[in-house]
Design an enzyme around this catalytic site. Sequence first.
Site, PDB file in Angstrom:
ATOM      1  N   HIS A  18       0.829  -1.211   0.000  1.00  0.00           N
ATOM      2  CA  HIS A  18       0.000   0.000   0.000  1.00  0.00           C
ATOM      3  C   HIS A  18       0.857   1.252   0.000  1.00  0.00           C
ATOM      4  O   HIS A  18       2.076   1.185   0.079  1.00  0.00           O
ATOM      5  CB  HIS A  18      -0.992  -0.007   1.158  1.00  0.00           C
ATOM      6  CG  HIS A  18      -0.383   0.020   2.528  1.00  0.00           C
ATOM      7  ND1 HIS A  18       0.386  -1.005   3.027  1.00  0.00           N
ATOM      8  CD2 HIS A  18      -0.445   0.950   3.522  1.00  0.00           C
ATOM      9  CE1 HIS A  18       0.766  -0.717   4.262  1.00  0.00           C
ATOM     10  NE2 HIS A  18       0.275   0.467   4.588  1.00  0.00           N
ATOM     11  N   HIS A  33       1.361   3.873   2.024  1.00  0.00           N
ATOM     12  CA  HIS A  33       2.008   4.532   3.162  1.00  0.00           C
ATOM     13  C   HIS A  33       3.530   4.496   3.001  1.00  0.00           C
ATOM     14  O   HIS A  33       4.105   3.500   2.590  1.00  0.00           O
ATOM     15  CB  HIS A  33       1.576   3.870   4.483  1.00  0.00           C
ATOM     16  CG  HIS A  33       0.126   4.112   4.804  1.00  0.00           C
ATOM     17  ND1 HIS A  33      -0.596   3.328   5.659  1.00  0.00           N
ATOM     18  CD2 HIS A  33      -0.736   5.068   4.357  1.00  0.00           C
ATOM     19  CE1 HIS A  33      -1.836   3.788   5.741  1.00  0.00           C
ATOM     20  NE2 HIS A  33      -1.948   4.841   4.951  1.00  0.00           N
ATOM     21  N   HIS A  92       6.025   1.823   3.783  1.00  0.00           N
ATOM     22  CA  HIS A  92       5.989   0.610   2.956  1.00  0.00           C
ATOM     23  C   HIS A  92       6.459   0.888   1.527  1.00  0.00           C
ATOM     24  O   HIS A  92       6.955  -0.004   0.861  1.00  0.00           O
ATOM     25  CB  HIS A  92       4.566   0.025   2.922  1.00  0.00           C
ATOM     26  CG  HIS A  92       4.124  -0.469   4.274  1.00  0.00           C
ATOM     27  ND1 HIS A  92       4.113  -1.802   4.621  1.00  0.00           N
ATOM     28  CD2 HIS A  92       3.732   0.212   5.380  1.00  0.00           C
ATOM     29  CE1 HIS A  92       3.721  -1.925   5.891  1.00  0.00           C
ATOM     30  NE2 HIS A  92       3.477  -0.721   6.361  1.00  0.00           N
ATOM     31  N   HIS A 122      -7.510  -0.887   5.469  1.00  0.00           N
ATOM     32  CA  HIS A 122      -6.416  -0.057   6.010  1.00  0.00           C
ATOM     33  C   HIS A 122      -6.212   1.124   5.065  1.00  0.00           C
ATOM     34  O   HIS A 122      -6.156   2.280   5.483  1.00  0.00           O
ATOM     35  CB  HIS A 122      -5.164  -0.902   6.148  1.00  0.00           C
ATOM     36  CG  HIS A 122      -3.987  -0.159   6.685  1.00  0.00           C
ATOM     37  ND1 HIS A 122      -3.923   0.300   7.977  1.00  0.00           N
ATOM     38  CD2 HIS A 122      -2.824   0.222   6.106  1.00  0.00           C
ATOM     39  CE1 HIS A 122      -2.773   0.919   8.173  1.00  0.00           C
ATOM     40  NE2 HIS A 122      -2.095   0.890   7.042  1.00  0.00           N
ATOM     41  N   ASP A 139      -0.191  -4.203   6.046  1.00  0.00           N
ATOM     42  CA  ASP A 139      -0.812  -3.662   7.261  1.00  0.00           C
ATOM     43  C   ASP A 139      -2.262  -4.109   7.425  1.00  0.00           C
ATOM     44  O   ASP A 139      -3.041  -3.438   8.106  1.00  0.00           O
ATOM     45  CB  ASP A 139      -0.747  -2.128   7.256  1.00  0.00           C
ATOM     46  CG  ASP A 139       0.610  -1.621   7.701  1.00  0.00           C
ATOM     47  OD1 ASP A 139       1.493  -2.451   8.010  1.00  0.00           O
ATOM     48  OD2 ASP A 139       0.802  -0.389   7.733  1.00  0.00           O
ATOM     49  N   HIS A 170       4.762  -5.417  10.231  1.00  0.00           N
ATOM     50  CA  HIS A 170       5.307  -4.793  11.452  1.00  0.00           C
ATOM     51  C   HIS A 170       5.560  -5.840  12.545  1.00  0.00           C
ATOM     52  O   HIS A 170       4.890  -6.881  12.585  1.00  0.00           O
ATOM     53  CB  HIS A 170       4.331  -3.756  12.024  1.00  0.00           C
ATOM     54  CG  HIS A 170       4.216  -2.511  11.214  1.00  0.00           C
ATOM     55  ND1 HIS A 170       4.993  -1.390  11.441  1.00  0.00           N
ATOM     56  CD2 HIS A 170       3.417  -2.203  10.164  1.00  0.00           C
ATOM     57  CE1 HIS A 170       4.675  -0.440  10.582  1.00  0.00           C
ATOM     58  NE2 HIS A 170       3.706  -0.907   9.789  1.00  0.00           N
TER      59      HIS A 170
HETATM   60 ZN   LIG Z   1      -0.050   1.414   6.544  1.00  0.00          ZN
END
Ligand SMILES: [Zn+2]
Length: 376
Positions: free
Chosen positions: A163, A165, A168, A220, A244, A282
């Site tokens: 994704h 973010h 990432h 997410h 995530d 994570h």
């Molecule tokens: Zn994320």
Amino acid sequence: MATTVVAGLKHPGLRGALGYRGFLRGACARGAQRSSARTPRSEPGPWPPGVEYIPRKKAKNPMKAVGLAWYNLYARTWLGYLLYRKQLQRARHRYPDGHSTVQPRVFNGVKVLPIPVLLDNYSYLIIDTQSKLAVAVDPSDPRAVQAYIEKEGVTLVAILCTHKHWDHSGGNRELRRQNRGCRVYGNPQDGIAHLTHPLCHQDMVSVGRLQFQALATPGHTRGHMIYVLDGEPYKGPSCLFSGDVLFLSGCGRIFEGTPATMLNSLDLIMGLGDDTLLWPGHEYAEENLSFAGLVEPENVAREKKMQWVQQQRLEHRSTCPSTIGEEKTYNPFLRTHCLALQEALGPLPGPGGDAGPSRARLLEELRRRKDQHKGK
Ligand SMILES: [Zn+2]
């Protein structure tokens, strides 16, 4: 170069799983043109039946207004990139050798190498040891990932991005610069930085003997995707790179979409085989299991896993991978169908009628309590 994209339902655990409806139709037109071996589907569009993206405008999002404003600044402006750069410098200084010690897994010529980056992220390098071709998942610290590429003596041919973010996708540009011809795959709905090869739900990415299937899992973010490495070609376990959406004993925050959106994505993951290895984005295991203990204190599987995780973390060792089968026994976000969990959450207001609260309402409540427990 042995990098191809074909489409079609591949993972056996997904056959007969939830079907998809279509919000990606237009966006995936490029992918459809590129894919030459598309399997006919019973319904048009790239979304599985039951997985439906519900935008915030049509349904209430659980995020508070201030949180939403801050999130939009992070996710949609260059402020987010600047914050990521700052976090990167801080993490490199604090953990010059990575936040955790990791153990690669090798299965008949396929090597899965977790790379600890930033303060608690994992990137992954997946290597076909015969052809020496490699794929990176979410390479957020390009320096760390490049060091592993050189140490392993492999050629990076593809980046799979879960994704948009920055923790990432932040390394996409630099890794593409250092690895000529490297392609960046992901969902075009997410506006991933330096994306070169947009994917639709169920598209395949093949590199040597590595065969990944991309699955759309919104919630997410709007365009979140997970990648399932098929174990069949190397006679080993399949591997899920979950970004995530799913962590050991946890799930991602619901930034875009609704609890119903996220629930559908989690149900899709539940349809994968129990032996599938879970490689999350994570290292949140200890914190997540601690929260799970608040909602299911009598859960013996959770207690046992917690003891193991605490020992691992005492020595700064990575806790991944777990398996989908294991997660079903202690991950509360995969247990909204369980009576014990429903009773633990107590009576909840909301639509559900005589049948009690809906599973989406239970997930919303779980996520709300988790957000209060600690902002992860
Ligand atoms: Zn994320």
